[in-house]
Design an enzyme around this catalytic site. Structure first.
Site, PDB file in Angstrom:
ATOM      1  N   GLU A 127     -21.238  14.424  79.740  1.00  0.00           N
ATOM      2  CA  GLU A 127     -20.534  13.577  80.727  1.00  0.00           C
ATOM      3  C   GLU A 127     -19.614  14.332  81.675  1.00  0.00           C
ATOM      4  OE1 GLU A 127     -18.661  10.329  78.659  1.00  0.00           O
ATOM      5  OE2 GLU A 127     -20.557   9.602  77.837  1.00  0.00           O
ATOM      6  N   ASN A 169     -26.010  16.337  78.772  1.00  0.00           N
ATOM      7  CA  ASN A 169     -26.178  14.922  78.427  1.00  0.00           C
ATOM      8  C   ASN A 169     -25.238  14.049  79.254  1.00  0.00           C
ATOM      9  OD1 ASN A 169     -27.360  12.972  76.479  1.00  0.00           O
ATOM     10  ND2 ASN A 169     -25.274  12.762  75.691  1.00  0.00           N
ATOM     11  N   HIS A 205     -27.540   3.802  78.043  1.00  0.00           N
ATOM     12  CA  HIS A 205     -26.828   2.598  77.595  1.00  0.00           C
ATOM     13  C   HIS A 205     -27.111   1.526  78.649  1.00  0.00           C
ATOM     14  CE1 HIS A 205     -24.812   4.782  74.437  1.00  0.00           C
ATOM     15  NE2 HIS A 205     -24.366   5.679  75.299  1.00  0.00           N
ATOM     16  N   GLU A 232     -29.105   8.150  73.649  1.00  0.00           N
ATOM     17  CA  GLU A 232     -28.147   7.189  73.081  1.00  0.00           C
ATOM     18  C   GLU A 232     -28.573   5.761  73.394  1.00  0.00           C
ATOM     19  OE1 GLU A 232     -24.074   8.162  74.075  1.00  0.00           O
ATOM     20  OE2 GLU A 232     -24.450  10.314  73.910  1.00  0.00           O
ATOM     21  N   ASP A 234     -29.310   2.071  73.822  1.00  0.00           N
ATOM     22  CA  ASP A 234     -28.989   0.724  73.343  1.00  0.00           C
ATOM     23  C   ASP A 234     -29.079  -0.204  74.547  1.00  0.00           C
ATOM     24  OD1 ASP A 234     -26.548   1.518  74.549  1.00  0.00           O
ATOM     25  OD2 ASP A 234     -25.448   1.550  72.663  1.00  0.00           O
TER      26      ASP A 234
HETATM   27  C1  XIL Z   1     -19.001   6.659  70.824  1.00  0.00           C
HETATM   28  C2  XIL Z   1     -19.106   6.304  69.359  1.00  0.00           C
HETATM   29  O1  XIL Z   1     -20.256   5.511  69.162  1.00  0.00           O
HETATM   30  C3  XIL Z   1     -17.874   5.559  68.910  1.00  0.00           C
HETATM   31  O2  XIL Z   1     -17.880   5.391  67.490  1.00  0.00           O
HETATM   32  C4  XIL Z   1     -16.611   6.307  69.307  1.00  0.00           C
HETATM   33  O3  XIL Z   1     -15.472   5.532  69.001  1.00  0.00           O
HETATM   34  C5  XIL Z   1     -16.608   6.637  70.791  1.00  0.00           C
HETATM   35  O4  XIL Z   1     -17.799   7.360  71.100  1.00  0.00           O
HETATM   36  N1  XIL Z   1     -21.277   8.373  75.065  1.00  0.00           N
HETATM   37  C6  XIL Z   1     -21.365   9.372  74.105  1.00  0.00           C
HETATM   38  C7  XIL Z   1     -21.066   9.045  72.687  1.00  0.00           C
HETATM   39  O5  XIL Z   1     -21.789  10.485  74.421  1.00  0.00           O
HETATM   40  O6  XIL Z   1     -20.483  10.129  71.997  1.00  0.00           O
HETATM   41  C8  XIL Z   1     -20.185   7.832  72.549  1.00  0.00           C
HETATM   42  O7  XIL Z   1     -20.082   7.509  71.172  1.00  0.00           O
HETATM   43  C9  XIL Z   1     -20.732   6.675  73.363  1.00  0.00           C
HETATM   44  C10 XIL Z   1     -20.791   7.044  74.827  1.00  0.00           C
END
Ligand code: XIL
Length: 297
Positions: A127, A169, A205, A232, A234
């Site tokens: 990020e 990422n 996401h 990631e 979802d």
């Molecule tokens: C999130 C986790 O799922 C949570 O448990 C934590 O509190 C915060 O981080 N992008 C990412 C992940 O790269 O590491 C994040 O994970 C979600 C957003």
């Protein structure tokens, strides 16, 4: 095939999940994990605040539990994340300049060395690009150590673990847009100059839809000579199952899309509280989204 991991393996890919060490003792959770997934990403256990709570004093207890789970079930391990502007320990947040720069490189070197030989791919930097139309870097304490900080991190990671794939990422990079194009330009520059980078992760996401140029965006990165991974995934909303199917088909249509990771197992495990964005319901039952993915693999 009757499981996500076995179905993905038919085309040489993996299907993974983000895993929390504290849930490994939950039998519903660990039964699904062992049955369905052949890649594991630690949800929080390998982040900077977890692995280096005090400067140059490392704690691998929970990260090692995740690595051990992956090893015991024959799953790949996706390391996440060596450097990120979030979830930094307080001591790093209070540093700046050359002191932060050397602490940051030491962190990358130490953690990648500890897990050398165990990690399939590392999210070296997470990020680092800004949202919006500028296409540039996000302002952060790490960025303020010099515009070459990402390159320095990738070089340190390569030295520490030459066999791990090294990934950049990010999120909101799922279509062709200013942010993804900024990253695309960085990856092209790295490849041109021989800076080590092997893969780009697309967090994905999503909320009820996927950009129409999702597959084209994955393909343009792959054409730079890097693997692409959905890291990631979802998806919220009433169109969830269909969108899960579309995302899966997009990955399979890109030969260098090497795998998909969902960010949790049951809806109740999701960081997106109340959005029910995952493949299993709170009781561990397969949802329509699960069937859509399995059918697409
Ligand atoms: C999130 C986790 O799922 C949570 O448990 C934590 O509190 C915060 O981080 N992008 C990412 C992940 O790269 O590491 C994040 O994970 C979600 C957003």
């Amino acid at each position: 095939a009757t499981t996500l991991g076995a179905a993905a393996a038919q085309s040489g890919r993996y299907f993974g999940a983000a895993v929390a060490a504290g849930k490994l003792g939950d039998s519903t959770y660990s039964t699904i994990l062992r049955r369905e997934f052949n890649s594991i990403t630690p949800e929080n256990e390998m982040k900077w605040d977890a692995t280096e709570p005090n400067r140059n004093s490392f704690n691998y207890t929970n990260g090692d539990r995740i690595a051990g789970q992956a090893s015991s079930q024959g799953a790949r391990l996706r390391g996440h994340a060596l450097l990120w502007h979030q979830q930094q320990p307080g001591w790093a947040q209070s540093l700046s300049g050359s002191t932060l720069r050397s602490a940051m490189i030491n962190h990358v070197t130490q953690v990648a060395t500890h897990y050398r030989g165990q990690v399939y791919a590392w999210d070296v930097v997470n990020e680092a690009f800004a949202d919006g139309s500028g296409g540039g870097r996000r302002d952060s304490n790490l960025q303020r150590t010099g515009n070459d900080w990402i390159e320095a991190a990738f070089r340190a990671a390569r030295s520490a673990d030459p066999n791990a794939k090294l990934c950049y990422n990010d999120y909101n990079t799922d279509g062709v847009n200013a942010k993804s194009t900024g990253i695309y330009n960085m990856v092209a520059d790295f490849k041109n100059r021989g800076v080590p980078i092997d893969c780009v992760g697309f967090q994905s996401h999503l909320s009820n839809s996927v950009p129409g140029d999702y597959q084209a965006n994955l393909a343009r990165f792959a054409n730079l000579g890097v693997d692409v991974q959905i890291t990631e995934l979802d998806i919220s909303g009433s169109n969830q199952a269909a969108v899960y199917g579309n995302v899966t088909r997009a990955c399979l249509a890109v030969s260098r899309c090497t795998g998909i990771t969902v960010w949790g197992i049951r809806d109740s495990d999701s960081w997106r509280t109340g959005e029910n964005p995952l493949l299993f319901d709170n009781s561990g039952n397969k949802k329509a989204a699960y069937t859509a993915v399995l059918d697409a693999l």
